[in-house]
Design a protein around this motif. Structure first.
Motif, PDB file in Angstrom:
ATOM      1  N   UNK A  23      37.550  59.728  28.493  1.00  0.00           N
ATOM      2  CA  UNK A  23      36.352  59.556  29.326  1.00  0.00           C
ATOM      3  C   UNK A  23      35.882  58.103  29.285  1.00  0.00           C
ATOM      4  N   UNK A  26      37.960  56.012  31.575  1.00  0.00           N
ATOM      5  CA  UNK A  26      37.610  56.154  32.992  1.00  0.00           C
ATOM      6  C   UNK A  26      36.500  55.162  33.350  1.00  0.00           C
ATOM      7  N   UNK A  29      37.838  51.696  33.287  1.00  0.00           N
ATOM      8  CA  UNK A  29      38.772  51.503  34.404  1.00  0.00           C
ATOM      9  C   UNK A  29      38.022  51.234  35.711  1.00  0.00           C
ATOM     10  N   UNK A  32      36.961  47.723  35.537  1.00  0.00           N
ATOM     11  CA  UNK A  32      38.150  46.876  35.648  1.00  0.00           C
ATOM     12  C   UNK A  32      38.586  46.750  37.107  1.00  0.00           C
ATOM     13  N   UNK A  33      38.621  47.862  37.814  1.00  0.00           N
ATOM     14  CA  UNK A  33      39.082  47.831  39.208  1.00  0.00           C
ATOM     15  C   UNK A  33      38.103  47.104  40.113  1.00  0.00           C
ATOM     16  N   UNK A  37      39.591  43.794  41.932  1.00  0.00           N
ATOM     17  CA  UNK A  37      40.004  43.946  43.330  1.00  0.00           C
ATOM     18  C   UNK A  37      38.885  43.822  44.354  1.00  0.00           C
ATOM     19  N   UNK A  66      41.429  47.392  25.503  1.00  0.00           N
ATOM     20  CA  UNK A  66      42.825  47.328  25.048  1.00  0.00           C
ATOM     21  C   UNK A  66      43.085  48.314  23.910  1.00  0.00           C
ATOM     22  N   UNK A  69      42.762  51.945  25.128  1.00  0.00           N
ATOM     23  CA  UNK A  69      43.880  52.294  26.012  1.00  0.00           C
ATOM     24  C   UNK A  69      45.155  52.497  25.225  1.00  0.00           C
TER      25      UNK A  69
END
Lengths: 120, 145
Positions: A23, A26, A29, A32-33, A37, A66, A69
Motif C-alpha cells: 500500500x 502505491x 508510485x 513518482x509518476x 511524467x 528504494x 520496493x
C-alpha cells in the motif's frame, strides 16, 4: 500438535508487512509518476534531478521508496520460491542469493543518491 | 473388517494434482478471474522487480555527473523507449490495482465481491493507462492533429 511442523513461524508477520509495504508503494508510485511524467523534463534531465536532491527530505523519500520496493519485490520473489518444495540446500542458496542481491543493489542506490552533490 | 476392493473402484477417486505433468495440469485447469489475477500478479511482480534492478543500473551514470547522465537519458526519451515505458505502466497498474484488490479481499470482506473488484480494477486500469498515454505522448499527439 502438528504432524509436519517444520517452522514455528507461521509467516503471518511477513504477510502483514507485504500488505503494508504494498500500500505504501502505491502511494509512492503515484507521486513518482506525477513527478516523472507530468512534465517530461522533470524526470529526465540532470538539472531537474540536481535541483530536487538539494532537499534532504527528497533524498530520504527516494531511498525509502528504494528500500520498500526492494523489500516488497524480493519478498515476493521468495514467496514464489516458497510455493515449491525445495531441499534445504536449495532453500538456503536461493534465500542467500536474494538477500545478497537486494543488499548490493540497495547499497548501489545509496551510493548513487549520495554521489549527487549539494550545491551551496 | 472386510475390505472389498471391487466396490471401491466404483467410487470415482477425487482428482488430485498430477505432479509429474504439472505444466499441462496448470495449463488445463479451469481458470476463473481469481486464477488469472493470481497468474498476472506473479508475472507483473517478477517483471517489476527485474525492472527495479534495471532502474538502479540505468540511473547509475548520476555518479559520473551531468554529461554522462544526460547522454543516458537521451536514449530513454526516444519514441521506442517511451512506448516501452508506457507498457511498463500497464504492469505497474495491474500490480497496484490487483494489490489493492488483494488487500480488500484480505481485510475488508472483499471475498464476497472479489470478481466485481477484478472487473473494476481492469476498467480503472485501462482508463488510467490511456490517460498516461495522453500525458506522455501529448507533444506527439499535438503534432498529429
Amino acid at each position: 500438535m502438528y504432524k509436519y511442523r517444520v517452522s514455528k513461524n507461521s509467516g503471518s508477520g511477513s504477510w502483514v508487512v507485504q500488505r503494508i509495504t504494498g500500500l505504501a508503494l502505491v502511494v509512492f508510485m503515484i507521486g513518482h509518476y506525477i513527478l516523472m511524467h507530468y512534465q517530461p523534463e522533470s524526470g529526465h534531465t540532470y538539472e531537474a534531478v540536481l535541483a530536487r536532491m538539494q532537499f534532504s527530505w527528497y533524498r530520504i523519500i527516494d531511498l525509502s521508496f528504494l528500500v520498500l520496493g526492494m523489500y516488497h519485490g524480493l519478498n515476493g520473489v521468495w514467496n514464489i520460491f516458497r510455493d515449491y518444495k525445495m531441499p534445504t540446500w536449495a532453500r538456503i542458496s536461493v534465500l542467500s542469493a536474494i538477500i545478497l542481491f537486494g543488499l548490493a543493489f540497495v547499497a548501489w542506490g545509496f551510493v548513487i543518491i549520495f554521489s549527487i552533490p549539494y550545491l551551496s | 473388517m472386510e475390505t472389498d476392493t471391487g466396490s471401491q473402484n466404483t467410487h470415482r477417486k477425487p482428482k488430485t494434482f498430477d505432479q509429474k505433468n504439472w505444466i499441462s495440469e496448470n495449463l488445463n485447469y479451469k481458470k476463473d478471474s481469481g486464477s488469472w489475477a493470481w497468474i498476472l500478479h506473479r508475472i507483473t511482480g517478477i517483471a517489476l522487480i527485474a525492472y527495479l534492478f534495471l532502474h538502479i543500473y540505468s540511473l547509475s551514470p548520476l555518479t559520473e555527473g551531468e554529461v554522462a547522465f544526460n547522454n543516458k537519458m537521451e536514449a530513454f526519451t526516444t519514441p521506442v523507449f517511451m512506448v516501452i515505458e508506457w507498457l511498463l505502466f500497464a504492469f505497474v497498474l495491474f500490480h497496484s490495482l490487483n494489490g489493492i484488490r488483494i488487500v480488500i479481499v484480505d481485510w475488508a470482506d472483499g471475498a464476497k465481491y472479489h470478481k466485481q473488484l477484478y472487473r473494476l480494477s481492469w476498467i480503472v486500469g485501462i482508463i488510467l493507462f490511456l490517460a498516461m498515454g495522453a500525458i506522455m505522448f501529448s507533444h506527439e499527439l499535438k503534432n498529429l492533429f
